[in-house]
Design a protein around this motif. Sequence first.
Motif, PDB file in Angstrom:
ATOM      1  N   GLU A  73       0.841  -1.201   0.000  1.00  0.00           N
ATOM      2  CA  GLU A  73       0.000   0.000   0.000  1.00  0.00           C
ATOM      3  C   GLU A  73       0.877   1.252   0.000  1.00  0.00           C
ATOM      4  O   GLU A  73       1.763   1.399   0.848  1.00  0.00           O
ATOM      5  N   ASN A  74       0.594   2.156  -0.953  1.00  0.00           N
ATOM      6  CA  ASN A  74       1.360   3.403  -1.019  1.00  0.00           C
ATOM      7  C   ASN A  74       0.841   4.229  -2.188  1.00  0.00           C
ATOM      8  O   ASN A  74      -0.027   3.793  -2.954  1.00  0.00           O
ATOM      9  N   ALA A  94      -3.069   6.052  -5.812  1.00  0.00           N
ATOM     10  CA  ALA A  94      -3.021   5.409  -4.499  1.00  0.00           C
ATOM     11  C   ALA A  94      -3.425   3.951  -4.633  1.00  0.00           C
ATOM     12  O   ALA A  94      -4.499   3.618  -5.133  1.00  0.00           O
ATOM     13  N   THR A  96      -4.253   0.537  -2.602  1.00  0.00           N
ATOM     14  CA  THR A  96      -4.676   0.099  -1.271  1.00  0.00           C
ATOM     15  C   THR A  96      -5.224  -1.319  -1.338  1.00  0.00           C
ATOM     16  O   THR A  96      -5.445  -1.865  -2.424  1.00  0.00           O
TER      17      THR A  96
END
Length: 817
Positions: A73-74, A94, A96
């Motif tokens: 996640e980033n 993004a 996730t």
Amino acid sequence: MNNQIKMLFSVFFLISGITQAQSGLKIKGRVATTSNQPISQLPVTLIVPKTNAVIKIELTDSEGNYVFDNLSENEYQIQIENPSYKGFIGKVIALTIANPEIELPLVLLEASNANQLNEVVITKKKPFVENKIDRTVVNVDAFITAGGGDAMDVLEKSPGISVDQNGTITFKGKSGVQVFIDDKPTYLSGAELEAYLKSLPASTLDKIELMTNPPAKYDAAGGAGIINIVSKRSKAKGFNGNLTSRVGQGKRFQTRQGFNFNYMNNKVRIFGNIGYGENNPMNDLYIFRKFKNDDGSTKSFFHQDSDIRVKVHSVNTKIGMDYYVSEKTTIGVGLSGTLRNVNKNSDVLSDITDANSVLDSSIVAYNRQKEKFKNGGVNLNLRHDIDSLGQRITFDVDYLKYDTATRQKFNNYTYQPDNSLSNQDELKGYLPSDIAIYSFKSDYTLPFKNGSQLETGYKISYTKTDNIADYRDIINGQEIPNYNTSNHFKYDETINAAYINFNTNFKRFNIQTGLRIENTESKGHQLGNVEQTGSKFRKNYTNLFPTIYVQYKLDTIGNNSLVVNYGRRINRPYFQDLNPFVSPLDKFTFYSGNPFLNPSFTDNYELSYRYKSLFSTTLSYGYSKDDINETIEINDGIYYSRPGNIGKSQYFSWNANAQISLTQWWTANAYTEITHSRFKSKLYTEDLETSGTFWNFSMNNSFKFQKGWSAELSGTYQTDVVSSQFVLLSRSNINIGVQKKILNDKGSIKLAVNDLFYSNLNNGIIRNLQNTEANWRNKLDSRFVALTFTYSFGKSFKTKNQYDSNGAESEKNRVKV
């Protein structure tokens, strides 16, 4: 288990734990031209925009698709930079758990124009290791601890490479490796090669290419393969370059300065570098010998302590020019040169005792040596692109000259147990050596529409050597010729070679195969003197050297692949190893050449599995006949070192290499190797039959922080290595470094500590000696602190292609200077 091994294991297990915790999220997309034609083999870079940290670099497939998987996640962003297209920077996205897979919009790239680019700072970091079908590539810029150092610093930190106390380089446990600089052989070996590599600043190097089975285009020399050190060459128009300054302090001071430059306009490109180095190495060498009677009982002991101090001043330079006659034709010229002055002082104490360790006598020696080394080279090259599809022909003409003048002085004083002087002798030596090498080479490349490619070429080289050893005893102030060690040796060699190489792709297969034929004609002449009879020899032999590589992609994208390869290699004797001179190193140790050396032949087999550029593992087997190694003979208490043929040598090896991005700021490369070797031969009065298994583990951790800070922690550990008569005892080292970018990222300051725990020691045992046991311990000045400043200047423009001349390929690797 020492602290260094525990530290390496801790980092390794930490890598394993974090890797297993990755989430498996994915980003994918497609790249095409403005006419919607897919662009294949285009690098796409995935970064974290907050820190500009490079996470992965993937190549597009034949349909222009790319995939980044196993992500956490980033926030991410893709970048595309290629000279043929205008650059592209994507939007921040993004990723996730709730949104685990994102398909990005189609990227349409416009063709680039020849417009000037303002000064651009590239922030992405090259991977430590890259795998290709026929070689492994180590990127020099991935090292912080080697920054401002020399080529040997970089080489010793490369996976699978080790260097012994004599400067002999082994690759995956095997000796006989050939070292090239920009596809040109160095023609050096042992301590001479080590000294030359230490004169090359690391700041001038781009990458190290490791080839266990080089393609047929390369000379067949090198049973263990080829190490090709590739220099940096800017392809930017305008004037640009960099300055490097380094100072280091261990037990003694060292410094290195370097300047690289490049100038290019529409018709002419001028490039070059110059470097100066001052090094003051030291050796604390202890040698032990136990002499036995025929029944195995102890006869006497020999203990020798040597305090060796060396001062080395070196200057090396290279300058070249390419003239672009037209868009298809380029003419180039290159000049290179090296000057090196070496002063070596050895203070030696030797004690001889009886079987009860009662002192019999002591010998104090003051040995002095001064050496002046000069090397110059000229290359003329022509490249002509026959068409726009890649059909090309090239020509190279090379001339290389090596001149060495060595002056020696040996003073020996023999003392009785009561400290009274019983004998004194003095010996002077003058050893000039001249080597001239002439080479012509031509290569032709023919691509086909289906992506296949045919290469063929021819090469001829002629080498002429002239070596004199003039030794004189000093008696009552008069110089008396010593005809036992004085002599004059000449050697000439001509090699004709031709090759053909073909590579093609078929579905998931990538195949490259080649065949090289080489004919060698040589003759040697020992002129002799008034007491020693002269001798001559002549040899002529022709051999075939096949190579084949097959790569099979286990999936359509090619992330997983298997590679199998085979190659046959030859090791010809170094030119000076054929010289029958007997040269004293001290009163109890002599070196001699061997005019009866035969070339050795090696067959290498490998099977590899590769996952992208992140992981690879390889099984390999090598068989050598008449392998050329250092051999030791004890005769009347005198130690003779000379090259000899080892009848049969076998190597079984497994290695693995992993590159892992642990976090946004931490990446690591881990390499491990297990090799079993066997040697069997008749050696002087003894039968040699030895074997052993060693383990090597190395790790390089890179840390990238904010505000231009970065750091490196690296280390290696190696168990005992059996090599014919020798057992090289275990060794390890830990290196740390930190770097700060300054001056708007144009400059940097690096602080590095090498061999932090002073554990990189050269200790060993010598076996198969008649009625003798022997070992040594050698402490070098391997622990030091170095501070390096680097500054880059200039502007970048769209560039022309540059031709890497590579005429004289293997002869340069066989000179001991």
